[in-house]
Motif scaffolding. Sequence first.
Motif, PDB file in Angstrom:
ATOM      1  N   ASN A 122      32.177 -13.001  20.100  1.00 30.07           N
ATOM      2  CA  ASN A 122      32.419 -13.195  18.669  1.00 30.07           C
ATOM      3  C   ASN A 122      33.321 -14.407  18.464  1.00 30.07           C
ATOM      4  O   ASN A 122      33.602 -15.154  19.390  1.00 30.07           O
ATOM      5  N   VAL A 123      33.786 -14.593  17.243  1.00 29.36           N
ATOM      6  CA  VAL A 123      34.596 -15.770  16.933  1.00 29.36           C
ATOM      7  C   VAL A 123      35.868 -15.823  17.777  1.00 29.36           C
ATOM      8  O   VAL A 123      36.335 -16.898  18.167  1.00 29.36           O
ATOM      9  N   PHE A 124      36.427 -14.655  18.118  1.00 34.18           N
ATOM     10  CA  PHE A 124      37.659 -14.619  18.922  1.00 34.18           C
ATOM     11  C   PHE A 124      37.378 -15.071  20.360  1.00 34.18           C
ATOM     12  O   PHE A 124      38.169 -15.809  20.963  1.00 34.18           O
ATOM     13  N   THR A 125      36.249 -14.623  20.917  1.00 25.78           N
ATOM     14  CA  THR A 125      35.883 -15.017  22.279  1.00 25.78           C
ATOM     15  C   THR A 125      35.693 -16.526  22.361  1.00 25.78           C
ATOM     16  O   THR A 125      36.231 -17.193  23.254  1.00 25.78           O
ATOM     17  N   PHE A 126      34.923 -17.068  21.422  1.00 17.69           N
ATOM     18  CA  PHE A 126      34.667 -18.507  21.431  1.00 17.69           C
ATOM     19  C   PHE A 126      35.951 -19.294  21.184  1.00 17.69           C
ATOM     20  O   PHE A 126      36.163 -20.361  21.776  1.00 17.69           O
ATOM     21  N   SER A 127      36.819 -18.774  20.319  1.00 16.40           N
ATOM     22  CA  SER A 127      38.072 -19.474  20.022  1.00 16.40           C
ATOM     23  C   SER A 127      38.974 -19.559  21.245  1.00 16.40           C
ATOM     24  O   SER A 127      39.688 -20.550  21.443  1.00 16.40           O
TER      25      SER A 127
ATOM     26  N   ASN B  91      34.394  -3.201  25.193  1.00 12.75           N
ATOM     27  CA  ASN B  91      33.808  -3.848  24.023  1.00 12.75           C
ATOM     28  C   ASN B  91      34.115  -5.343  24.050  1.00 12.75           C
ATOM     29  O   ASN B  91      34.674  -5.850  25.025  1.00 12.75           O
ATOM     30  N   VAL B  92      33.785  -6.042  22.988  1.00  7.42           N
ATOM     31  CA  VAL B  92      33.945  -7.495  22.963  1.00  7.42           C
ATOM     32  C   VAL B  92      35.414  -7.907  23.107  1.00  7.42           C
ATOM     33  O   VAL B  92      35.731  -8.915  23.757  1.00  7.42           O
ATOM     34  N   MET B  93      36.337  -7.105  22.554  1.00 13.99           N
ATOM     35  CA  MET B  93      37.754  -7.473  22.649  1.00 13.99           C
ATOM     36  C   MET B  93      38.291  -7.289  24.067  1.00 13.99           C
ATOM     37  O   MET B  93      39.158  -8.049  24.508  1.00 13.99           O
ATOM     38  N   THR B  94      37.779  -6.280  24.774  1.00 11.19           N
ATOM     39  CA  THR B  94      38.204  -6.083  26.174  1.00 11.19           C
ATOM     40  C   THR B  94      37.810  -7.297  26.998  1.00 11.19           C
ATOM     41  O   THR B  94      38.609  -7.848  27.760  1.00 11.19           O
ATOM     42  N   TYR B  95      36.553  -7.702  26.847  1.00  8.57           N
ATOM     43  CA  TYR B  95      36.076  -8.878  27.595  1.00  8.57           C
ATOM     44  C   TYR B  95      36.805 -10.154  27.157  1.00  8.57           C
ATOM     45  O   TYR B  95      37.138 -11.002  27.989  1.00  8.57           O
TER      46      TYR B  95
ATOM     47  N   ILE C  92      28.212 -22.408  15.814  1.00  5.69           N
ATOM     48  CA  ILE C  92      27.509 -22.667  14.557  1.00  5.69           C
ATOM     49  C   ILE C  92      26.016 -22.370  14.706  1.00  5.69           C
ATOM     50  O   ILE C  92      25.385 -21.800  13.808  1.00  5.69           O
ATOM     51  N   GLN C  93      25.453 -22.747  15.862  1.00  2.00           N
ATOM     52  CA  GLN C  93      24.039 -22.471  16.127  1.00  2.00           C
ATOM     53  C   GLN C  93      23.745 -20.974  16.130  1.00  2.00           C
ATOM     54  O   GLN C  93      22.652 -20.542  15.777  1.00  2.00           O
ATOM     55  N   ARG C  94      24.737 -20.179  16.533  1.00  2.00           N
ATOM     56  CA  ARG C  94      24.561 -18.721  16.581  1.00  2.00           C
ATOM     57  C   ARG C  94      25.015 -18.046  15.284  1.00  2.00           C
ATOM     58  O   ARG C  94      25.190 -16.834  15.237  1.00  2.00           O
TER      59      ARG C  94
END
Length: 448
Positions: free
Chosen positions: A140-145, A105-109, A168-170
């Motif tokens: 998500n916000v964690f990936t981008f952060s 999932n997104v957290m694994t990646y 922000i665009q997304r």
Amino acid sequence: MAAEAAPPDSDSENRVAEAAILFKKMLDSGNCKPNVVTFGTLVKGLCANGNNTAAIQLLRKMEEGGCKPNLVIYSMIIDSLCKDTLVADAHNLFSEMTSKGIAPNVMTYTSLIHGVCKLQDWKEATRLLNEMVSKHIFPNVFTFSVLVDTFCKEGMVQEAKSVVKMMIQRDIEPNTITYNSLMDGYCMRGEMDKAKNVFKVMLSKACMVDAHSYSTLINGYCKRKMVDDARILFLEMSHKGIVPNTVTYSTLIDGFCKMGRIQDAQNLFSEMQALGQLPDIQTYSSLLDGLCKNKQFPKAVELLEEMEGRKLDFNIVTYSILIEGLCMAEKVEYAWDLLCSLSIKGIQPDVRTYTIMISGFCNGGLTCEAENLLRKMEEKGCSPDGCTYNTIICGLINNNETSRAVRLIEEMVERGFSADASTMELVINLLSKDKVDPALLAFIERPG
């Protein structure tokens, strides 16, 4: 965000150890078969304490016992491995997981991206981002952060700013961690106006600013020697209902000390304790350094004794601060006594401590003592580095011991070290004089 793991405390480690013993009794009895939740709880505790090996062993026991590991358990171990930069092991576990039909999932990646970013492997980070999007798993916000934080730590603030714009665009709202990272990036570059603008954006959003935000900006001001601006920001915290933490106090105390404002630093040190914030090793070290550099040695020694009385887990760095201060104040004998007392305290001097003491001896004209210490540190299992050699060579030249300096230059070169700018300047100055030690001239003129 896959944040840095906090160092495990002894109580936490003891609780996990007790849980592991209880878990083993469950397995041995055969009366109570653990399920995926039981395994997951113990894996979480092991990962929190950085015990990756035991976590993986537990994963294998699950499989042996016929209890299939799920995505949560795999992801926890992958995240823990990535935090310890064991990215190859994390990749292997990731491949094992997907081969068993368990979709990431997104957290694994995000954990994997965090790991490869820490290794500055931008190509792999991009590949992972593209791969997750191709599987319709969107950052998500964690990936981008993670990306913002990594770019800022590498000084790539423009890239970090572009990531924030992309978020922000997304329609992905940057969180406190994202903005704190961006602000810290600007602070590291000394771009305080841009850092303050980020801070203002955070203030305009409800519940966005925290103690870490203030500490980051205060640190930026202190690094630029804008201590009064830092102090105003510190006072503003209480008006906003945000309680300064130990990091905030330590940062401002360090800023005051570096500006020679020792009384302000001491007042703040007393204030933090009166308000229930306990100083840590960094707080004490900053104040100790300030006292030493301002030649307030009785207070410095008193502070060191207070640290020892509190049984803080401090290391050679703290003692090196006091030894350096004593040497700078030409109190070489006291510095040497302190260095000799370290073995009784069970603390081993490092190469920097020895180099500081060697410099103190040389500045005091005690060149024989300096060279004896150079040999003694080797006997103690601490090899001199290039800085050590350059320090003693400069000291010998300044004390007109050019023959001995040449011998050590040769030894330094044989060990693969080179002369630094200060050493070369002294050598060139000597060569420009009418009377030059023949040994030095022969060394400089030798082939190769």
